[in-house]
Design a protein around this motif. Structure first.
Motif, PDB file in Angstrom:
ATOM      1  N   PHE A  82       0.791  -1.296  -0.037  1.00  0.00           N
ATOM      2  CA  PHE A  82       0.149   0.100   0.071  1.00  0.00           C
ATOM      3  C   PHE A  82       0.736   1.331   0.046  1.00  0.00           C
ATOM      4  O   PHE A  82       0.622   2.189  -0.610  1.00  0.00           O
ATOM      5  N   MET A  83       1.894   1.275   0.879  1.00  0.00           N
ATOM      6  CA  MET A  83       2.814   2.418   1.046  1.00  0.00           C
ATOM      7  C   MET A  83       3.366   2.575  -0.536  1.00  0.00           C
ATOM      8  O   MET A  83       3.503   3.734  -0.983  1.00  0.00           O
ATOM      9  N   ALA A 113       2.816   6.010  -2.556  1.00  0.00           N
ATOM     10  CA  ALA A 113       3.869   6.891  -2.902  1.00  0.00           C
ATOM     11  C   ALA A 113       3.870   7.252  -4.452  1.00  0.00           C
ATOM     12  O   ALA A 113       4.264   8.432  -4.824  1.00  0.00           O
ATOM     13  N   LYS A 114       3.695   6.329  -5.273  1.00  0.00           N
ATOM     14  CA  LYS A 114       3.676   6.271  -6.652  1.00  0.00           C
ATOM     15  C   LYS A 114       2.518   7.473  -7.167  1.00  0.00           C
ATOM     16  O   LYS A 114       2.778   8.211  -8.006  1.00  0.00           O
TER      17      LYS A 114
END
Length: 83
Positions: A74-75, A79-80
């Protein structure tokens, strides 16, 4: 309080938190065949897995449970999308 509003089996019962051993006395109609001595008296006991004395929300010891790297996935996706 009104008379005769509780069931006949409404009685003092000890609830025992099995994760940390804490016990507290309350009244309940829970059926149980086990008894325990608590504060010098013998009461029926109901074993529970978690209570306010062991629940992470009440103790302030919240844990982040990461199953199969889901949080990392998920992180990285988050971030993308922020770029």
């Amino acid at each position: 309080m009104k008379k005769d509003i509780h069931p006949e089996n409404y009685r003092p019962v000890v609830f025992k938190d099995m994760s940390n051993g804490d016990m507290f006395l309350s009244r309940s109609t829970c059926k149980t065949s086990e008894t325990i001595e608590f504060e010098g008296e013998t009461y029926p006991v109901v074993k529970i897995e978690i209570s306010s004395s062991s629940h992470p929300f009440y103790t302030g010891k919240n844990k982040l449970v990461d199953t199969a790297g889901r949080v990392d996935k998920f992180m990285s996706r988050y971030a993308k999308s922020r770029k």
